[in-house]
Write an enzyme that holds these catalytic residues in place. Structure first.
Site, mmCIF file in Angstrom:
data_model
loop_
_atom_site.group_PDB
_atom_site.id
_atom_site.type_symbol
_atom_site.label_atom_id
_atom_site.label_comp_id
_atom_site.label_asym_id
_atom_site.label_seq_id
_atom_site.Cartn_x
_atom_site.Cartn_y
_atom_site.Cartn_z
ATOM 1 N N HIS A 75 -76.582 -70.859 16.988
ATOM 2 C CA HIS A 75 -77.662 -69.680 17.433
ATOM 3 C C HIS A 75 -79.064 -70.631 17.291
ATOM 4 O O HIS A 75 -79.536 -71.128 16.253
ATOM 5 C CB HIS A 75 -77.840 -68.669 16.469
ATOM 6 C CG HIS A 75 -76.950 -67.371 16.788
ATOM 7 N ND1 HIS A 75 -77.708 -66.173 17.140
ATOM 8 C CD2 HIS A 75 -75.658 -67.150 17.110
ATOM 9 C CE1 HIS A 75 -76.751 -65.293 17.757
ATOM 10 N NE2 HIS A 75 -75.565 -65.859 17.776
ATOM 11 N N PRO A 288 -84.273 -60.086 2.308
ATOM 12 C CA PRO A 288 -83.638 -60.652 3.426
ATOM 13 C C PRO A 288 -84.260 -60.835 4.816
ATOM 14 O O PRO A 288 -83.882 -61.219 5.635
ATOM 15 C CB PRO A 288 -82.407 -59.655 3.429
ATOM 16 C CG PRO A 288 -83.000 -58.343 2.804
ATOM 17 C CD PRO A 288 -83.923 -58.604 1.815
ATOM 18 N N LYS A 292 -82.858 -65.946 3.765
ATOM 19 C CA LYS A 292 -82.735 -67.160 3.143
ATOM 20 C C LYS A 292 -81.783 -67.199 1.973
ATOM 21 O O LYS A 292 -81.692 -68.256 1.440
ATOM 22 C CB LYS A 292 -84.429 -67.425 2.661
ATOM 23 C CG LYS A 292 -85.239 -67.777 3.887
ATOM 24 C CD LYS A 292 -85.055 -69.186 4.384
ATOM 25 C CE LYS A 292 -85.982 -69.462 5.384
ATOM 26 N NZ LYS A 292 -85.734 -70.153 6.484
ATOM 27 N N TYR A 384 -88.044 -71.000 9.697
ATOM 28 C CA TYR A 384 -86.870 -70.077 9.810
ATOM 29 C C TYR A 384 -85.611 -70.821 9.984
ATOM 30 O O TYR A 384 -84.701 -70.407 9.315
ATOM 31 C CB TYR A 384 -86.973 -69.522 11.433
ATOM 32 C CG TYR A 384 -86.376 -68.372 12.069
ATOM 33 C CD1 TYR A 384 -86.229 -67.292 11.046
ATOM 34 C CD2 TYR A 384 -85.343 -68.468 13.096
ATOM 35 C CE1 TYR A 384 -85.453 -66.161 11.610
ATOM 36 C CE2 TYR A 384 -84.757 -67.624 13.337
ATOM 37 C CZ TYR A 384 -84.440 -66.282 12.643
ATOM 38 O OH TYR A 384 -83.888 -65.024 13.191
HETATM 39 C C1 LIG Z 1 -77.095 -57.125 3.653
HETATM 40 C C2 LIG Z 1 -77.466 -58.465 3.175
HETATM 41 C C3 LIG Z 1 -77.620 -59.616 4.038
HETATM 42 C C4 LIG Z 1 -77.994 -60.598 3.867
HETATM 43 N N1 LIG Z 1 -78.294 -61.560 4.735
HETATM 44 C C5 LIG Z 1 -78.410 -62.995 4.570
HETATM 45 C C6 LIG Z 1 -78.346 -63.859 5.456
HETATM 46 O O1 LIG Z 1 -78.150 -63.745 6.768
HETATM 47 N N2 LIG Z 1 -78.734 -65.200 5.364
HETATM 48 C C7 LIG Z 1 -78.771 -65.590 3.873
HETATM 49 O O2 LIG Z 1 -79.004 -66.834 3.524
HETATM 50 N N3 LIG Z 1 -78.962 -64.761 2.901
HETATM 51 C C8 LIG Z 1 -78.558 -63.282 3.168
HETATM 52 N N4 LIG Z 1 -78.513 -62.616 2.217
HETATM 53 C C9 LIG Z 1 -78.521 -62.911 0.566
HETATM 54 C C10 LIG Z 1 -77.420 -63.623 0.140
HETATM 55 O O3 LIG Z 1 -76.107 -62.591 0.444
HETATM 56 C C11 LIG Z 1 -77.462 -63.611 -1.223
HETATM 57 O O4 LIG Z 1 -78.713 -64.368 -1.339
HETATM 58 C C12 LIG Z 1 -76.437 -64.432 -1.672
HETATM 59 O O5 LIG Z 1 -75.078 -63.781 -1.931
HETATM 60 C C13 LIG Z 1 -76.549 -65.204 -3.046
HETATM 61 O O6 LIG Z 1 -75.476 -66.061 -3.591
HETATM 62 P P1 LIG Z 1 -75.287 -66.036 -5.009
HETATM 63 O O7 LIG Z 1 -73.919 -66.920 -5.329
HETATM 64 O O8 LIG Z 1 -76.190 -66.386 -5.768
HETATM 65 O O9 LIG Z 1 -74.771 -64.637 -5.794
HETATM 66 P P2 LIG Z 1 -73.882 -63.587 -5.252
HETATM 67 O O10 LIG Z 1 -73.378 -63.712 -3.779
HETATM 68 O O11 LIG Z 1 -74.518 -62.228 -5.644
HETATM 69 O O12 LIG Z 1 -72.726 -63.632 -6.420
HETATM 70 C C14 LIG Z 1 -72.694 -63.539 -7.643
HETATM 71 C C15 LIG Z 1 -71.283 -63.281 -8.215
HETATM 72 O O13 LIG Z 1 -71.357 -63.192 -9.705
HETATM 73 C C16 LIG Z 1 -70.626 -62.094 -9.980
HETATM 74 N N5 LIG Z 1 -71.035 -61.556 -11.270
HETATM 75 C C17 LIG Z 1 -72.074 -60.843 -11.424
HETATM 76 N N6 LIG Z 1 -72.278 -60.596 -12.633
HETATM 77 C C18 LIG Z 1 -71.329 -61.139 -13.572
HETATM 78 C C19 LIG Z 1 -71.161 -61.618 -14.719
HETATM 79 N N7 LIG Z 1 -71.868 -60.883 -15.672
HETATM 80 N N8 LIG Z 1 -69.977 -62.095 -15.259
HETATM 81 C C20 LIG Z 1 -69.294 -62.864 -13.863
HETATM 82 N N9 LIG Z 1 -69.448 -62.475 -12.964
HETATM 83 C C21 LIG Z 1 -70.467 -61.795 -12.323
HETATM 84 C C22 LIG Z 1 -70.706 -61.090 -8.743
HETATM 85 O O14 LIG Z 1 -69.426 -60.228 -8.797
HETATM 86 C C23 LIG Z 1 -70.583 -62.305 -7.702
HETATM 87 O O15 LIG Z 1 -69.458 -62.372 -7.107
HETATM 88 C C24 LIG Z 1 -78.173 -60.955 2.431
HETATM 89 C C25 LIG Z 1 -77.990 -60.296 1.439
HETATM 90 C C26 LIG Z 1 -77.743 -58.840 1.855
HETATM 91 C C27 LIG Z 1 -77.477 -57.634 0.756
#
Ligand SMILES: Cc1cc2nc3c(=O)[nH]c(=O)nc-3n(C[C@H](O)[C@H](O)[C@H](O)COP(=O)(O)OP(=O)(O)OC[C@H]3O[C@@H](n4cnc5c(N)ncnc54)[C@H](O)[C@@H]3O)c2cc1C
Length: 387
Positions: A75, A288, A292, A384
């Site tokens: 995109h 969001p 990012k 962006y």
């Molecule tokens: C609706 C929505 C749309 C989004 N769109 C975008 C986008 O287009 N682009 C973008 O870059 N970002 C986007 N984001 C943000 C992005 O999804 C998150 O920033 C991303 O998932 C972060 O990844 P992470 O691995 O840090 O955390 P998470 O994806 O939250 O993963 C954390 C993991 O840890 C596990 N966990 C939690 N607590 C414990 C525990 N105590 N013990 C063991 N496991 C545990 C959870 O089950 C989960 O699987 C969006 C978010 C939302 C809600």
């Protein structure tokens, strides 16, 4: 009782934990991932979709991009609508000339889990990290796990972050005071681009996901219950705010999921202390508005893998200190842009008083500047797509 001793115990199998795990295995570092949910739940959770060029480069360099290169969609444009018309920004030809790859987060997670297991890694699903003390993680109903380091990649409400704040690490935070109803619908995208619609009833957004699924956002008041939004109400509001009478219809379909996301951001002053280091949403939550979050998770996981390699091989924590020093300025730049986007997308809430009229005109001025100023467009494109 501690029954296992590994190089790195990783909490969480989201993008941050899985990228980190894959990169550690690639470097020959033993690790175990503890994930509180089931494999099916983790692989089915639809969230992000827009991967920045840097994320794609990292995933490609480390052999983690086969799925997104095969099925992701490039995109390079986005469009803005308001009562003053519509314009498209071809950001792929502006700034650094970079693109997004649209690839649903759950598909990326599926690919990362498969590759991690193929590389011989261990994931314990259904294993919740209840507490982190030094290098030991307590898992209720299971054996404690001890690592030379613990990587908290367990999101914003996880144990990694709780352990750091309990040790006095401070947070900087901002609440944008705005919420979005995030909706996934079973319908092809209605636009070739990301669509941002500014409307006096609130922001509406259109984000492509796949050929058959599209994400929409509707600005809603804080405290909104998704149950109050019927399918008809969602489509009525999208049709109004996306101004379909003027710009053409939306492809409607069944609502698959709806959830409310509060636009809040925070950043921990340091992403780690001693044997516990964080990456992704655990280290800081970003609203969001500029997509990012997942991209910061990939960036931080890559840097943390490098830092942990040095720390483990040379028993030297300089790399970990550098992790904090390198990441924080980039994290803050992403936050600054996300905050800027939020100001662009959200008009004033509340009564139509003097302050609201002032805020509305500022929003129009910002939009007009983006429409007409090449310097402003370059700023937009660079931030962006960049991370
Ligand atoms: C609706 C929505 C749309 C989004 N769109 C975008 C986008 O287009 N682009 C973008 O870059 N970002 C986007 N984001 C943000 C992005 O999804 C998150 O920033 C991303 O998932 C972060 O990844 P992470 O691995 O840090 O955390 P998470 O994806 O939250 O993963 C954390 C993991 O840890 C596990 N966990 C939690 N607590 C414990 C525990 N105590 N013990 C063991 N496991 C545990 C959870 O089950 C989960 O699987 C969006 C978010 C939302 C809600």
């Amino acid at each position: 009782m501690a029954t296992a001793q590994v190089g790195v115990v990783i909490l969480g199998a989201g993008p941050a934990g899985l990228v980190l795990g894959n990169l550690l295995l690639e470097r020959g570092i033993d690790c175990v991932i503890l994930e509180r949910r089931s494999r099916a739940a983790v692989e089915g959770r639809a969230r992000a979709g827009f991967l920045a060029a840097h994320s794609v480069r990292v995933l490609t360099e480390h052999g983690l991009a086969a799925g997104l290169l095969a099925r992701g969609k490039t995109h390079t444009t986005c469009l803005f609508r308001s009562d003053r018309g519509e314009f498209t920004l071809d950001y792929g030809k502006l700034g650094q000339g970079e693109a997004h790859t649209v690839y649903p987060q759950q598909e990326l997670v599926r690919d990362l889990v498969a590759e991690y297991l193929r590389r011989g890694g261990e994931i314990r699903f259904g294993a919740e990290a209840a507490e982190v003390t030094g290098g030991t993680v307590r898992v209720p109903g299971g054996a404690d796990v001890t690592g030379r380091y613990v990587a908290g990649c367990d999101g914003h409400r996880g144990s990694g972050r709780a352990a750091l704040t309990a040790r006095g690490v401070r947070t900087a935070r901002r609440d944008n005071g705005v919420s979005w109803l995030a909706v996934l619908v079973a319908a092809p995208p209605s636009l070739d681009a990301v669509g941002y619609a500014l409307h006096e009833r609130g922001f509406a957004g259109h984000m492509a996901r796949t050929a058959t699924v599209t994400r929409y956002y509707l600005q809603c008041p804080r405290g909104t219950d998704p149950a109050d939004w019927s399918e008809d109400r969602i489509w009525d509001e999208l049709v109004t705010r996306m101004r379909t009478a003027e710009f053409g219809p939306l492809r409607e379909g069944t609502v698959l999921e709806k959830a409310v996301v509060d636009l809040r951001s925070d950043v921990l002053a340091v992403p780690g202390v001693g044997r516990l280091w964080l990456a992704g949403d655990a280290a800081g939550l970003i609203s969001p508005s500029a997509a990012k979050g997942a991209n910061l998770a990939v960036l931080q996981a890559e840097s943390l893998a490098r830092a942990l390699e040095t720390a483990l091989a040379q028993n030297d924590r300089i790399g970990l200190a550098r992790y904090a020093a390198d990441c924080l300025p980039r994290v803050w730049r992403a936050h600054e842009f996300s905050h800027w986007m939020s100001g662009l997308l959200h008009g004033p809430a509340g009564p139509d008083d003097d302050e609201a009229r002032y805020a509305r005109q500022l929003q129009y001025a910002r939009l007009e500047s983006l429409r007409t100023s090449r310097a402003h467009q370059d700023f937009f494109a660079e931030n962006y797509t960049g991370i």
